[in-house]
Structure formats: C-alpha cells, structure tokens
Write a protein that holds these residues in place. Sequence first.
Motif, PDB file in Angstrom:
ATOM      1  N   LEU A  99       0.779  -1.019   0.040  1.00 47.32           N
ATOM      2  CA  LEU A  99      -0.020  -0.144  -0.165  1.00 47.32           C
ATOM      3  C   LEU A  99       0.827   1.232   0.208  1.00 47.32           C
ATOM      4  N   ASP A 100       0.367   2.019  -0.719  1.00 46.81           N
ATOM      5  CA  ASP A 100       1.008   3.684  -0.654  1.00 46.81           C
ATOM      6  C   ASP A 100      -0.326   4.318  -0.190  1.00 46.81           C
ATOM      7  N   PRO A 101      -0.302   4.743   0.899  1.00 50.41           N
ATOM      8  CA  PRO A 101      -1.541   5.486   1.363  1.00 50.41           C
ATOM      9  C   PRO A 101      -1.807   6.596   0.758  1.00 50.41           C
ATOM     10  N   ASP A 130       0.060   7.999  -2.587  1.00 49.99           N
ATOM     11  CA  ASP A 130       1.210   8.214  -3.316  1.00 49.99           C
ATOM     12  C   ASP A 130       1.196   9.652  -4.309  1.00 49.99           C
ATOM     13  N   GLY A 131       2.282  10.276  -4.167  1.00 51.45           N
ATOM     14  CA  GLY A 131       2.126  11.576  -4.702  1.00 51.45           C
ATOM     15  C   GLY A 131       2.094  12.737  -3.736  1.00 51.45           C
ATOM     16  N   THR A 132       2.287  12.473  -2.317  1.00 55.19           N
ATOM     17  CA  THR A 132       2.188  13.304  -1.415  1.00 55.19           C
ATOM     18  C   THR A 132       2.322  14.804  -1.636  1.00 55.19           C
ATOM     19  N   PHE A 163       8.074   7.453 -18.593  1.00 54.58           N
ATOM     20  CA  PHE A 163       9.498   7.424 -18.173  1.00 54.58           C
ATOM     21  C   PHE A 163       9.908   7.504 -16.764  1.00 54.58           C
ATOM     22  N   ARG A 164      10.343   6.655 -15.839  1.00 52.26           N
ATOM     23  CA  ARG A 164      10.895   7.095 -14.752  1.00 52.26           C
ATOM     24  C   ARG A 164      12.386   6.831 -14.777  1.00 52.26           C
ATOM     25  N   LEU A 165      13.088   8.040 -14.992  1.00 52.83           N
ATOM     26  CA  LEU A 165      14.535   8.033 -15.429  1.00 52.83           C
ATOM     27  C   LEU A 165      15.199   7.974 -13.995  1.00 52.83           C
ATOM     28  N   LEU A 166      16.412   7.902 -13.878  1.00 51.15           N
ATOM     29  CA  LEU A 166      17.301   7.843 -12.461  1.00 51.15           C
ATOM     30  C   LEU A 166      17.431   9.583 -12.442  1.00 51.15           C
ATOM     31  N   SER A 167      17.330  10.086 -11.380  1.00 51.27           N
ATOM     32  CA  SER A 167      17.522  11.469 -11.078  1.00 51.27           C
ATOM     33  C   SER A 167      19.197  11.284 -11.196  1.00 51.27           C
ATOM     34  N   PRO A 168      19.943  12.435 -11.577  1.00 52.44           N
ATOM     35  CA  PRO A 168      21.297  12.638 -11.624  1.00 52.44           C
ATOM     36  C   PRO A 168      21.803  12.789 -10.035  1.00 52.44           C
ATOM     37  N   THR A 169      20.646  13.382  -9.105  1.00 54.04           N
ATOM     38  CA  THR A 169      21.165  13.493  -7.813  1.00 54.04           C
ATOM     39  C   THR A 169      21.035  12.107  -6.991  1.00 54.04           C
ATOM     40  N   TYR A 170      20.297  11.322  -7.459  1.00 55.07           N
ATOM     41  CA  TYR A 170      20.115   9.944  -6.657  1.00 55.07           C
ATOM     42  C   TYR A 170      20.263   9.111  -7.690  1.00 55.07           C
ATOM     43  N   PRO A 171      21.606   8.552  -8.481  1.00 53.64           N
ATOM     44  CA  PRO A 171      21.567   7.810  -9.510  1.00 53.64           C
ATOM     45  C   PRO A 171      21.355   6.311  -9.145  1.00 53.64           C
ATOM     46  N   GLU A 202      13.036  16.290  -9.631  1.00 51.91           N
ATOM     47  CA  GLU A 202      14.344  15.563  -8.888  1.00 51.91           C
ATOM     48  C   GLU A 202      13.973  14.140  -8.856  1.00 51.91           C
ATOM     49  N   HIS A 203      12.553  13.471  -9.384  1.00 55.63           N
ATOM     50  CA  HIS A 203      12.264  12.377  -9.318  1.00 55.63           C
ATOM     51  C   HIS A 203      12.637  11.535 -10.904  1.00 55.63           C
ATOM     52  N   THR A 204      13.188  12.496 -11.517  1.00 53.63           N
ATOM     53  CA  THR A 204      13.451  11.973 -13.029  1.00 53.63           C
ATOM     54  C   THR A 204      14.869  12.724 -13.260  1.00 53.63           C
ATOM     55  N   GLU A 207      13.366   1.886  -7.199  1.00 52.63           N
ATOM     56  CA  GLU A 207      11.849   1.910  -6.765  1.00 52.63           C
ATOM     57  C   GLU A 207      11.192   1.270  -5.619  1.00 52.63           C
ATOM     58  N   LYS A 208      10.324   1.835  -5.092  1.00 52.65           N
ATOM     59  CA  LYS A 208       9.609   1.129  -4.001  1.00 52.65           C
ATOM     60  C   LYS A 208       8.482  -0.023  -4.447  1.00 52.65           C
ATOM     61  N   ILE A 209       8.356  -0.933  -3.750  1.00 52.31           N
ATOM     62  CA  ILE A 209       7.240  -1.773  -4.523  1.00 52.31           C
ATOM     63  C   ILE A 209       5.783  -1.186  -4.282  1.00 52.31           C
ATOM     64  N   TRP A 210       5.441  -0.258  -3.238  1.00 59.06           N
ATOM     65  CA  TRP A 210       4.236   0.304  -3.215  1.00 59.06           C
ATOM     66  C   TRP A 210       3.965   1.256  -4.327  1.00 59.06           C
ATOM     67  N   ASP A 211       5.011   1.850  -4.727  1.00 60.02           N
ATOM     68  CA  ASP A 211       5.174   2.867  -5.803  1.00 60.02           C
ATOM     69  C   ASP A 211       4.710   2.402  -7.405  1.00 60.02           C
ATOM     70  N   GLN A 212       4.852   0.952  -7.499  1.00 60.87           N
ATOM     71  CA  GLN A 212       5.083   0.413  -8.811  1.00 60.87           C
ATOM     72  C   GLN A 212       4.048  -1.068  -8.914  1.00 60.87           C
TER      73      GLN A 212
HETATM   74  P1  AMP Z   1       5.973  10.765  -8.854  1.00 59.90           P
HETATM   75  O1  AMP Z   1       5.131  11.530  -8.506  1.00 59.90           O
HETATM   76  O2  AMP Z   1       5.598   9.808 -10.035  1.00 59.90           O
HETATM   77  O3  AMP Z   1       7.297  10.894  -8.951  1.00 59.90           O
HETATM   78  O4  AMP Z   1       6.214   9.355  -7.728  1.00 59.90           O
HETATM   79  C1  AMP Z   1       5.957   9.644  -6.426  1.00 59.90           C
HETATM   80  C2  AMP Z   1       6.820   8.541  -5.964  1.00 59.90           C
HETATM   81  O5  AMP Z   1       8.178   8.844  -5.985  1.00 59.90           O
HETATM   82  C3  AMP Z   1       7.008   8.832  -4.145  1.00 59.90           C
HETATM   83  O6  AMP Z   1       6.074   8.076  -3.724  1.00 59.90           O
HETATM   84  C4  AMP Z   1       8.273   8.488  -3.989  1.00 59.90           C
HETATM   85  O7  AMP Z   1       8.369   7.253  -3.444  1.00 59.90           O
HETATM   86  C5  AMP Z   1       8.971   8.604  -5.149  1.00 59.90           C
HETATM   87  N1  AMP Z   1      10.296   9.136  -5.261  1.00 59.90           N
HETATM   88  C6  AMP Z   1      10.901   9.878  -4.210  1.00 59.90           C
HETATM   89  N2  AMP Z   1      12.167  10.391  -4.318  1.00 59.90           N
HETATM   90  C7  AMP Z   1      12.242   9.627  -5.778  1.00 59.90           C
HETATM   91  C8  AMP Z   1      13.416   9.789  -6.757  1.00 59.90           C
HETATM   92  N3  AMP Z   1      14.409  10.329  -6.378  1.00 59.90           N
HETATM   93  N4  AMP Z   1      13.251   9.080  -7.719  1.00 59.90           N
HETATM   94  C9  AMP Z   1      12.185   8.430  -8.199  1.00 59.90           C
HETATM   95  N5  AMP Z   1      11.205   8.308  -7.446  1.00 59.90           N
HETATM   96  C10 AMP Z   1      11.241   8.868  -6.116  1.00 59.90           C
END
Ligand code: AMP
Length: 379
Positions: free
Chosen positions: A182-184, A186-188, A308-316, A267-269, A320-325
């Motif tokens: 569960l992601d209670p 997702d997208g806080t 695409f969910r690309l890897l952020s250059p800040t967090y290469p 920063e998530h991509t 991914e977390k299971i509840w996000d996917q």
């Molecule tokens: P989104 O709105 O698609 O970016 O997805 C939100 C989710 O991104 C959150 O639930 C986080 O678990 C996850 N997240 C947090 N930091 C990162 C990151 N650096 N790269 C990718 N996903 C992240």
Amino acid sequence: MLYQLSYAHHGNSRIVVCPGAEEQAKQRTTDHPNPLALEIKIWHLKPAPSTPKCEKIMGTMIDLDHPEIGFAIGALKEAAQLAQQIQREMAPTALTKEDKSPVTVADFAVQALLGRSLETAFPEDTLVAEEDSATLRGTPQQGIQNQVVESVAHSVPDATLEQVYQWIDRGGKESGHRFWTLDPIDGTKGFLRGNQYVVALALVVKGEVQIGALACPNLGRGSLIIAVRGQGCWRSPLTGLERFEKLRVSACEDPAQARLLRSFEAEHTNVGQMDELMQAIGVSAQPVLMDSQAKYAVLAEGTGDLLFRLLSPTYPDYREKIWDQAAGSLVIEEAGGRITDLDGKPLDFSVGPLLTQNRGVVASNGHLHEAALKALRAH
Ligand code: AMP
Ligand code: MG
C-alpha cells in the motif's frame, strides 16, 4: 464485442452474471446456502435499468464477488473518501521524514484505516506499506497524533492512538509468500499542492501482482481503477453508483504523435536525459507532468502513450519502492500495455520493499516500447 453484464445483491453477497456465464452463475447459486434468496438478472446486450442497487459492467468480466477483489474496491473507496475529507478540512501541513520526503496526517490515517480493514478481512495477510508509526510517535509537532486519531475516527469512531499505531505497523515491511502493498498517499507532494495523488493497493502472491487498484480522487471526477490478473483493467467512478468500464491502452504507433508522461517533481527523474530520449524517439510534444501512479491510470485509459521514470542525477542509485509500482504495473499490463525497467527487464516484485533488481521504469501502450528501449540503450 461489448457485453452488458450485471450482478445482483442479496445482503452482503453479490453474484456476477453475464451472457455466456450463465452456467457459472447457476453453479454459484447452487453453492449458496439459500439460492432462491439470490436475485439473478441477465441482460443480453441490452442496457440494464439503472437503479441504485444494480451495478453495470461494460466489457467481458471481472469477478466482483471474489473476496479479495471486493475487499480492494471497498477498502480503497473508504480510504479515498478519508483522504479527500482530510484535504478539505485540514491545513496542508507536512512532516519531513528521515529521507527528507514529506508525510501528512492523511498518509498515516489512510494507512491505519487500510491496516485495520485488512486485519478484519484477511487476518493472516501482511501489509507492506510506506509509512511506519515510529515517525508519527517521534514527531515534535504538537497535536499531529491527535489529528490522525480524529481522522481515523471518521470511519472507526472508537479508535485509540495505540490502535492507530498498531494498524499503521500491521505486518511491518515483511513481505512473504502472499502480502498486500500500500501507498496510502502516492504523490504526497501532489496531494499538498492539490494536484494528482492516488491511494495504491496491490495483492502480491509468489512475487506476482494478482490485483492492482488505484483510487484517483482528482482524475476526472474521481476514478477507481482495478486490474485483476487475467480479468482485465477496469474503471468505475469513485463515488456513487459502481459502473465498471474496461480500459484499453491507446493504439498510437507513431512516436511523433506520442503523449509522454513524467513525474511533476523534476528531482524524481532526469530532465536532460528525457529531452535526449524525446529527440531520439521522435516525440514532438512536451511531456505531461503528473504526480503519482495517476500516470499509470492515464496510460491504461489510453489518454497517454509513453512514460519514463528515469534515474535522477542526484540519486543515481535510487531503487523503486514496491508500493510505488505494484498496483500501477498490473493496471498497465491488464489494459494491454507494457512495463519494464530501463534495461527492458520485467519488474521483480519478489525481492522485498525495494525493487533492487531493477533500475527505473518505462511503461507504454506496447507499440512504442521497443523504440523507447532502443533510445535508452543509446542515451
Ligand atoms: P511521482 O509523483 O511519479 O514522482 O512518484 C512519487 C513517488 O516517487 C513517491 O511516492 C516517492 O516514493 C518516489 N520518489 C521519491 N524520490 C524519488 C527519486 N529520487 N526518484 C524516483 N522516485 C522518487
Ligand atoms: Mg509513493
């Protein structure tokens, strides 16, 4: 062909019937302790009258009578209602977790409510969920714990703080042979901005997602998306009469026409790499920015083509977390799309809360997937 399909109610039991499934329906009626009490209606390709008790389904079939499916739908609707109520009634304040990500009263309250619902419906099942009670217990911010208890009390009037902690921690992060994830919220960040967010729930058995459900309060007028392995991906309004429509990804094969989706949070991509990929594939329109797995719902309903969910250059090394996917991946696959990691590997949900065997995500309507992977190999 589209079938008109319907199911009848009796007390808490529901029975699904549809053209071609009469035999199955009769069998279920026979199994029922009081078969005559079940009212079964079959409409052959004719619109069913819309009464509050009669729910309609367009498409082939989803077994709403199945306990896990019924649970996922009921629990998510209740959870989404709570999230919306908190959003309406409370000032949008967030605590900051150790990893610097925000968490709100809604995250804790929704997770507690879901934990409690699961305890009642499937006491043996564990919940692998994003939040834990330690953050809530340790917050220096006055009154947050009480706000969470008061929020849960909308649904469970006699809830206590100790129970809320226990429901939040139900199952801890232990994944086993069979668990729910569960992601209670997702997208806080989207929730705090008043943009897209979802409540995401999935059932994983032996490393395979069997049910994936997304409650998307801000998508259209509010949508509930549910995918069941082998039974398709369906959408119903989040409130009011349940009316399930089968979802199908788009037929877009032309990269120049492709509608691309990406995280709202830069920063998530990797925005620079995204530009290079767009050029290489030949995508002309700028990506649509959206928070949460609402993007996966948009892809499944055919109003987006590639994500695409690309890897952020800040967090290469981000994994991914299971509840996000988990929920979103089945939503895409059952709608006819394709989802892999950036190397083209299937997402592996058998390895715990983090997808350690995968890097990032690419999801598509299927037609554009190979072009996307080819561009990723070069950029
Ligand atoms: P989104 O709105 O698609 O970016 O997805 C939100 C989710 O991104 C959150 O639930 C986080 O678990 C996850 N997240 C947090 N930091 C990162 C990151 N650096 N790269 C990718 N996903 C992240
Ligand atoms: Mg999330």
